[in-house]
Design an enzyme around this catalytic site. Structure first.
Site, PDB file in Angstrom:
ATOM      1  N   LYS A 161    -135.991 -99.170 -87.729  1.00  0.00           N
ATOM      2  CA  LYS A 161    -135.507 -98.886 -86.374  1.00  0.00           C
ATOM      3  C   LYS A 161    -135.031-100.119 -85.593  1.00  0.00           C
ATOM      4  CE  LYS A 161    -138.012 -94.639 -85.550  1.00  0.00           C
ATOM      5  NZ  LYS A 161    -138.942 -93.878 -84.727  1.00  0.00           N
ATOM      6  N   ASP A 201    -136.067 -91.140 -79.268  1.00  0.00           N
ATOM      7  CA  ASP A 201    -137.537 -91.061 -79.345  1.00  0.00           C
ATOM      8  C   ASP A 201    -138.157 -91.000 -77.942  1.00  0.00           C
ATOM      9  OD1 ASP A 201    -137.900 -91.074 -82.101  1.00  0.00           O
ATOM     10  OD2 ASP A 201    -137.938 -93.264 -82.215  1.00  0.00           O
TER      11      ASP A 201
END
Ligand code: ATR
Length: 282
Positions: free
Chosen positions: A66, A102
């Site tokens: 990420k 997220d």
């Protein structure tokens, strides 16, 4: 022609994203498929070049890519910059655009159980990719004080500096207190361990776990015993996926059907990790 989407991470064999996105494609009759691509850290740049070469339309990004993936993309938006992590890639005619959903997943998980974050003291365990987006979500929602505990204190300090929140060493965890406790470490994943003891859990009103295998982690089991409001890890997963789907297709996915599918799937996966006779929650 079918479009191709997928998730890159390592490992990705237990990812629930294919279940969720393929179901949504089918339900909405979108001609697309979603696969899981295990990509080792040393292969990440080649994989991203492959996305362009193969014309893959979009990707979900998970552990451990990420943060590192940011440098390999053509453009990232302000949110991804502020968070310092990308979990969603969109291939815009050969130019790879990164963003982060997220944090929206975390916010929606709290909205669903009608817990307001405004003015609250939030304790976050962990300083990895999941933690970054959760901290950002808590700031956005107006939390009064945010405290990060991490096993590697240096990482907690870095993250705390980045977001102007507080950092404490893991050893101080026993004294933690607040309104909301969030586990963003991998403690409890495929095991029956809790990052904190019952005494600590008892000082909070709401407990969220980002781990979802098993669905009821030891931390959540303790919190339920203590009559706390609990939020399981699949909620954040579901809502970050819903936002990804919207970005890729401009369509509203069938949220409830996606929810059903991932809960069903996780229950079939977790038999091996359920607490055994004699395991105690305390
Ligand atoms: P993610 O993207 O899910 O956040 P990650 O970046 O690998 O994954 O981060 C995992 C987090 O779990 C880290 O905060 C890690 O702590 P360290 O920074 O000290 O590595 C934490 N973690 C993993 N195993 C742990 C353990 N046994 N006890 C405490 N923390 C642990």
């Amino acid at each position: 022609m079918y479009k191709v989407y997928g998730i890159i991470g390592y490992p990705v064999s237990h990812s629930l994203s294919p279940v969720m996105h393929n179901l949504a494609f089918r339900e909405l009759r979108v001609k697309a498929v979603y696969g899981a691509f295990p990509v080792k850290p040393e292969d990440l740049s080649q994989a991203i070049r492959g996305v362009k070469a193969l014309g893959i339309s979009g990707l979900s990004v998970t552990i451990p890519h990420k943060v590192e993936v940011i440098n390999l993309l053509d453009e990232i938006d302000e949110k991804a910059k502020e968070i310092g992590a990308v979990n969603t890639i969109i291939n815009r005619e050969g130019s790879l655009f990164g963003t982060n959903t997220d944090w929206i997943g975390a916010l929606k998980a709290f909205q669903e159980v009608e817990v307001s974050l405004s003015g609250k003291r939030v304790v976050i365990l962990g300083a990895g990719g999941a933690s970054l987006a959760i901290i950002y979500a808590m700031i956005t929602a107006g939390a009064k004080e945010i405290v990060v505990y991490n096993r590697t204190f240096e990482k907690a300090k870095e993250v705390a500096e980045r977001f102007s929140v507080l950092a404490y060493p893991w050893e101080a965890l026993y004294d933690a207190y607040g309104d909301i406790l969030i586990n963003a470490t991998s403690v409890g994943l495929k095991s029956f361990d809790s990052p904190v003891a019952k005494e600590v859990v008892s000082r909070f009103s709401v407990v969220m776990d980002s781990v979802y295998i098993p669905l009821e982690t030891k931390l959540l089991a303790i919190a339920k015993e203590e009559n706390k409001i609990t939020i399981d890890g699949l909620k954040m997963l579901l809502y970050q996926g819903v936002e990804q789907f919207k970005l890729w297709t401009s369509l509203m996915p069938p949220v409830e059907k996606m929810r059903e599918a991932i809960y069903r799937e996780v229950l079939t996966m977790e038999v091996d990790f359920a607490p055994r006779k004699g395991d105690k929650t305390a």
